[in-house]
Design a protein around this motif. Structure first.
Motif, PDB file in Angstrom:
ATOM      1  N   TYR A 272      -2.744  17.464  -3.457  1.00  0.00           N
ATOM      2  CA  TYR A 272      -2.823  16.010  -3.541  1.00  0.00           C
ATOM      3  C   TYR A 272      -4.233  15.558  -3.191  1.00  0.00           C
ATOM      4  O   TYR A 272      -5.032  16.316  -2.640  1.00  0.00           O
ATOM      5  CB  TYR A 272      -1.798  15.344  -2.607  1.00  0.00           C
ATOM      6  N   ALA A 273      -4.528  14.303  -3.524  1.00  0.00           N
ATOM      7  CA  ALA A 273      -5.873  13.766  -3.288  1.00  0.00           C
ATOM      8  C   ALA A 273      -5.998  13.271  -1.865  1.00  0.00           C
ATOM      9  O   ALA A 273      -5.094  12.632  -1.329  1.00  0.00           O
ATOM     10  CB  ALA A 273      -6.178  12.637  -4.255  1.00  0.00           C
ATOM     11  N   VAL A 274      -7.130  13.562  -1.247  1.00  0.00           N
ATOM     12  CA  VAL A 274      -7.459  13.004   0.060  1.00  0.00           C
ATOM     13  C   VAL A 274      -8.676  12.106  -0.111  1.00  0.00           C
ATOM     14  O   VAL A 274      -9.381  12.187  -1.117  1.00  0.00           O
ATOM     15  CB  VAL A 274      -7.747  14.126   1.078  1.00  0.00           C
ATOM     16  N   PHE A 275      -8.884  11.239   0.869  1.00  0.00           N
ATOM     17  CA  PHE A 275     -10.034  10.347   0.822  1.00  0.00           C
ATOM     18  C   PHE A 275     -11.024  10.773   1.900  1.00  0.00           C
ATOM     19  O   PHE A 275     -10.652  11.051   3.037  1.00  0.00           O
ATOM     20  CB  PHE A 275      -9.603   8.898   1.034  1.00  0.00           C
ATOM     21  N   THR A 276     -12.295  10.815   1.542  1.00  0.00           N
ATOM     22  CA  THR A 276     -13.331  11.270   2.459  1.00  0.00           C
ATOM     23  C   THR A 276     -14.336  10.184   2.804  1.00  0.00           C
ATOM     24  O   THR A 276     -15.247  10.426   3.578  1.00  0.00           O
ATOM     25  CB  THR A 276     -14.071  12.463   1.835  1.00  0.00           C
ATOM     26  N   GLU A 277     -14.221   9.005   2.181  1.00  0.00           N
ATOM     27  CA  GLU A 277     -15.187   7.934   2.423  1.00  0.00           C
ATOM     28  C   GLU A 277     -14.453   6.620   2.612  1.00  0.00           C
ATOM     29  O   GLU A 277     -13.325   6.442   2.146  1.00  0.00           O
ATOM     30  CB  GLU A 277     -16.181   7.805   1.255  1.00  0.00           C
ATOM     31  N   ARG A 278     -15.122   5.696   3.274  1.00  0.00           N
ATOM     32  CA  ARG A 278     -14.550   4.383   3.507  1.00  0.00           C
ATOM     33  C   ARG A 278     -14.631   3.554   2.217  1.00  0.00           C
ATOM     34  O   ARG A 278     -15.603   3.622   1.486  1.00  0.00           O
ATOM     35  CB  ARG A 278     -15.289   3.658   4.633  1.00  0.00           C
ATOM     36  N   LEU A 279     -13.578   2.784   1.967  1.00  0.00           N
ATOM     37  CA  LEU A 279     -13.507   1.955   0.761  1.00  0.00           C
ATOM     38  C   LEU A 279     -13.512   0.474   1.075  1.00  0.00           C
ATOM     39  O   LEU A 279     -13.346  -0.349   0.177  1.00  0.00           O
ATOM     40  CB  LEU A 279     -12.233   2.286  -0.027  1.00  0.00           C
TER      41      LEU A 279
ATOM     42  N   ARG B 175      -5.533  11.662   7.010  1.00  0.00           N
ATOM     43  CA  ARG B 175      -6.263  12.207   5.858  1.00  0.00           C
ATOM     44  C   ARG B 175      -6.430  11.194   4.727  1.00  0.00           C
ATOM     45  O   ARG B 175      -7.357  11.309   3.935  1.00  0.00           O
ATOM     46  CB  ARG B 175      -5.551  13.442   5.314  1.00  0.00           C
ATOM     47  N   ILE B 176      -5.548  10.208   4.640  1.00  0.00           N
ATOM     48  CA  ILE B 176      -5.556   9.302   3.494  1.00  0.00           C
ATOM     49  C   ILE B 176      -6.001   7.902   3.890  1.00  0.00           C
ATOM     50  O   ILE B 176      -6.872   7.290   3.267  1.00  0.00           O
ATOM     51  CB  ILE B 176      -4.161   9.230   2.849  1.00  0.00           C
ATOM     52  N   VAL B 177      -5.427   7.367   4.941  1.00  0.00           N
ATOM     53  CA  VAL B 177      -5.633   5.960   5.265  1.00  0.00           C
ATOM     54  C   VAL B 177      -6.883   5.758   6.103  1.00  0.00           C
ATOM     55  O   VAL B 177      -7.709   4.881   5.816  1.00  0.00           O
ATOM     56  CB  VAL B 177      -4.394   5.393   5.991  1.00  0.00           C
ATOM     57  N   THR B 178      -7.037   6.573   7.148  1.00  0.00           N
ATOM     58  CA  THR B 178      -8.145   6.365   8.085  1.00  0.00           C
ATOM     59  C   THR B 178      -9.507   6.417   7.418  1.00  0.00           C
ATOM     60  O   THR B 178     -10.358   5.543   7.675  1.00  0.00           O
ATOM     61  CB  THR B 178      -8.062   7.390   9.227  1.00  0.00           C
ATOM     62  N   PRO B 179      -9.816   7.418   6.540  1.00  0.00           N
ATOM     63  CA  PRO B 179     -11.163   7.441   5.936  1.00  0.00           C
ATOM     64  C   PRO B 179     -11.467   6.224   5.075  1.00  0.00           C
ATOM     65  O   PRO B 179     -12.623   5.842   4.916  1.00  0.00           O
ATOM     66  CB  PRO B 179     -11.141   8.716   5.089  1.00  0.00           C
TER      67      PRO B 179
END
Length: 787
Positions: A686-693, A761-765
């Motif tokens: 699954y996709a994870v997020f590594t940067e703030r949006l 892994r998903i929300v915090t970044p």
């Protein structure tokens, strides 16, 4: 009465004894004494003209008509003819006369057996089938002069008629039938020879022109204007000439015999052969270019669109279609060729824009983008430097040169450079707005400026930019949609929502400006500002023709964030292409996984109608996952084609630091690249997020599709994480059994137990709040929202 005998040496009194009844007559006696029979006949003819009716007149008439009595000896004249043309005898013996009785015959000039000119009269004798035997010449008849006059008049009339027929024939030989077809978007003034037409867009005019000694030219201008937009030498070897203005319309020559193939007529000037009829496949340039593109004939599509872009000022659609077509043509050239050969069509088109539309900043911006795309930014900078040197007092020339020169937008150096140009040309709206754009983009790249204020005052940088913009807008309100969008973004970035909506309302007062793109901008501005700050109702500006198209209205609602169409609404649409466009756009916002799957199988007719930002999101996601579908999706929008390389570099780079090319891109593309770059595939799949949006909304104050799609894309990644088991490794050598093994399996299967791990892994970044849970799709609810 004199009894002296009358002298008659010719013996005429013996041949015509009744002459004695007219004696004595001095004139007649003198003619008889000379022995001249024709003189005697002439005396009798003159006396007959004045003789009153009576026995003497009857006698004179009989003597004059008996011309055989006045015959004189003469050499037999020649008489020969060929096919009835030459000199022939006219006359025959009186009815009942003896076979060898003499009679008077006339020698006549004939043409094809028709007597045209009487010559002399002779006394002849016919002897069976033998040639006539000429006895002698007789006096001319009384009507010969009249017949000669009639013949002369007839010959004169015939000659005049022949000359007239010859002139008509020559005139017909020099005339040509001409058909003029206008595929441009504006009326044109066409002059061919001595003829003149004003041809409306998408129509044709017919006429006939006369050939002269010079070449036959078709000269085309705009009505009421002197500059020539086209001067074409027309072919004259055929009877029917076709002139297709700038070659814009799509024409074919259809053979009357249906078994024979038709032929296309791509040239501006051509000829219809015998047995062919003109068939107009596409009367407008736009339809012609689109038809060529659908057939894969990009060379022809580029030729048509570039011809229109060369002559029609401000035709943005023609420019973009031509640029896209030439890019397609050049990308099919082998990559190992030198750049000058590989990008020849694109370079020539950009050069045409540079030289033809020097007063059009939008055309120059497109030319510069094309030159940068093919790696010839230095050449374009040299061209603009030369232009600025030739026109040192031109603000546009200085603007073009600065656009092509470093520093790039987004840097403090660019702000200073444009500020100096604004001071140099304070009355130039284009340069002043370029300075505002430089300040706005610099603040976007350096948001910390807002915290410490501006060097020109204590206000935050974006607020100070808006304060400088407002007095400028009083003097120079935006005249183009691009300028309006820039001004609105600056005002919204400074949270001046009332001023932003007022500017949109002022621009929309002119009904001619209420285009599709303007309606989308007006709707997004109203959505971003909120109803309490919006001074207009966007739906009041929708043209009636657009309001009657449910698929377009549904798409407008979707693009402006008003609402998403339900499946029942999509099923009611008649066009399958419109259904696919709406469904794919909606799914990008609510169900990215399904949107990506749909994009693989959708035809080109659907993908070409998608919003460029939707295409950017899909293409970049496929690029990130290494799928070749992304390469295909990049080709359906010219702005996306030109932005392909910087977008791909940003998405695939590890750091995500924007380069100068990336900073110049439209904000919608940048937001799409930022969203996709922040996603990474975890080993679990699954996709994870590594940067703030959280910077997406700051970057795109109008709330574009990427900003609106961020929550759905994060929701899908979060759901995938929650559905994936997380294995809990045990120390080496550890064995579990019984209740411990059951507990471990329960923890791995506990979906809610994975929440903290997934949020980390998903929300915090992202820095975004967790969106609402996706509702179970039920009948009548396909919006991805909670029931």
């Amino acid at each position: 009465m004199s009894l002296a005998p009358v002298s008659d040496p010719s013996g005429l009194l013996e041949r015509a004894p009744r002459l004695t009844e007219l004696l004595p007559d001095a004139a007649l006696s003198e003619a008889l004494s000379r022995g001249d029979a024709w003189a005697v006949h002439a005396v009798l003819s003159r006396r007959l003209e004045h003789e009153p009716p009576g026995p003497t007149r009857a006698l004179l008439t009989a003597l004059v008509e008996d011309r055989g009595a006045f015959v004189i000896a003469g050499r037999p004249p020649p008489a020969s003819s060929v096919l009835g043309t030459g000199v022939r005898w006219k006359g025959s013996p009186p009815r009942g006369a003896a076979p060898d009785a003499p009679f008077v015959a006339e020698r006549t000039v004939t043409v094809l057996g028709v007597p045209v000119w009487p010559l002399e009269d002779y006394l002849v004798r016919a002897d069976g089938k033998a040639p006539l035997q000429v006895i002698g010449q007789v006096p001319p008849s009384r009507g010969r002069a009249r017949r000669r006059a009639v013949a002369l008049a007839g010959m004169a009339l015939g000659l005049c008629g022949l000359v007239g027929l010859g002139a008509v024939w020559l005139e017909a030989r020099s005339m040509r039938a001409v058909t003029v077809v206008n595929g441009l978007s504006r009326p044109v003034d066409v002059r061919i020879g001595g003829e003149h037409w004003v041809v409306a867009p998408g129509t044709q005019e017919q006429g006939r022109v006369k050939l002269g000694d010079d070449l036959l030219h078709a000269v085309t201008t705009w009505p009421g204007q002197a500059p020539v937009i086209e001067d074409v030498v027309l072919p004259t070897e055929g009877e029917r000439i076709l002139y297709n203005v700038k070659g814009a319309a799509m024409l074919k020559a259809e053979a009357s015999d249906r078994s024979l193939p038709s032929r296309s007529l791509p040239e501006a000037a051509s000829v219809l052969q015998s047995g062919e009829q003109l068939s107009v496949q596409a009367a407008s340039w736009e339809a012609a270019a689109q038809a060529f593109a659908e057939e894969g004939r990009w060379q022809a599509a580029g030729r048509v669109a570039s011809a229109v872009a060369e002559v029609e000022p401000g035709n943005t659609l023609a420019r973009e279609m031509a640029a896209r077509a030439w890019l397609f043509v050049d990308t099919q050239v082998p990559a190992n060729l030198p750049a000058d050969l590989r990008w020849r069509n694109t370079r020539d088109f950009a050069a045409m824009l540079m030289h033809t539309w020097q007063e059009d900043p939008a055309a120059q911006a497109l030319a510069l983008s094309l030159m940068r795309y093919i790696g010839q930014g230095a050449q374009s900078r040299a061209r603009y430097a030369e232009h600025a040197q030739q026109h040192p007092e031109s603000p546009l020339a200085a603007l073009y040169l600065q656009r092509a020169s470093p520093p790039d937008l987004g840097s403090s150096g660019a702000v200073d450079a444009y500020a100096r140009l604004a001071e140099r040309f304070p009355d130039s709206p284009e340069l002043m707005r370029a300075w505002f754009e430089a300040r706005w983009r610099f603040e976007l790249e350096h948001p910390s400026k807002s915290d410490r204020g501006d060097d020109l005052g204590g206000s935050p940088y974006e607020v100070r930019t808006a304060e400088l913009l407002k007095p400028f807008l009083e003097k120079h309100p935006p005249e183009t949609l691009e300028a309006l969008e820039l001004d609105v973004r600056i005002l919204l970035r400074a949270r001046l929502r009332d001023a932003a909506t007022a500017l949109v309302r002022r621009y929309g007062q002119d009904p001619r400006r209420r285009t599709w793109d303007f309606l989308v901008l007006a709707g997004r501005t109203a959505e971003a500002a909120g109803p309490e700050h919006t001074s207009y109702v966007m739906r009041d500006w929708i043209p009636s023709a657009l309001a009657r198209q449910p698929e377009r209205m549904a798409l407008l609602d979707l693009l402006t964030g008003q609402r998403s169409p339900k499946d029942a609404e999509l099923a009611a649409l008649a066009s399958p292409e419109a259904r696919s466009v709406l469904r794919l756009t909606r799914d990008v916002l609510v169900d990215p996984r399904r949107a990506l799957k749909e994009a693989e199988g959708d035809p080109s007719a659907v993908l070409s109608q998608l919003d460029p930002e939707v295409l950017a999101l899909l293409a970049l996601e496929y690029t990130r996952t290494g799928d070749d579908v992304g390469r295909r999706l990049f080709s359906f929008s010219l702005p996306l084609m030109l932005a392909r390389d910087p977008l791909r570099k940003h998405v695939l780079s590890a750091s995500g630091a924007p380069g100068p090319d990336f900073s110049r891109l439209p904000l919608g593309f940048r937001a799409a690249a930022t969203l996709v770059h922040a996603r990474r595939d975890a080993k679990e799949g699954y996709a994870v997020f590594t940067e703030r949006l959280d910077g997406l909304s700051r970057m795109d104050a109008l709330g574009g599709l990427s900003v609106r799609a961020a929550s759905a894309w994060m929701r899908r990644a979060f759901d995938a994480c929650m559905d994936t088991k997380v294995e809990q490794p045990l120390p080496p050598g550890t064995l579990l059994s019984g209740e411990l093994l059951t507990e471990k399996a329960r923890q791995e299967d506990d979906r809610e137990g994975r929440r903290a791990h997934c949020e980390a892994r998903i929300v915090t970044p992202t820095g975004l709040p967790l969106p609402r849970a996706t509702a179970t799709t039920a009948a009548g609810n396909a919006n991805g929202a909670d029931p």
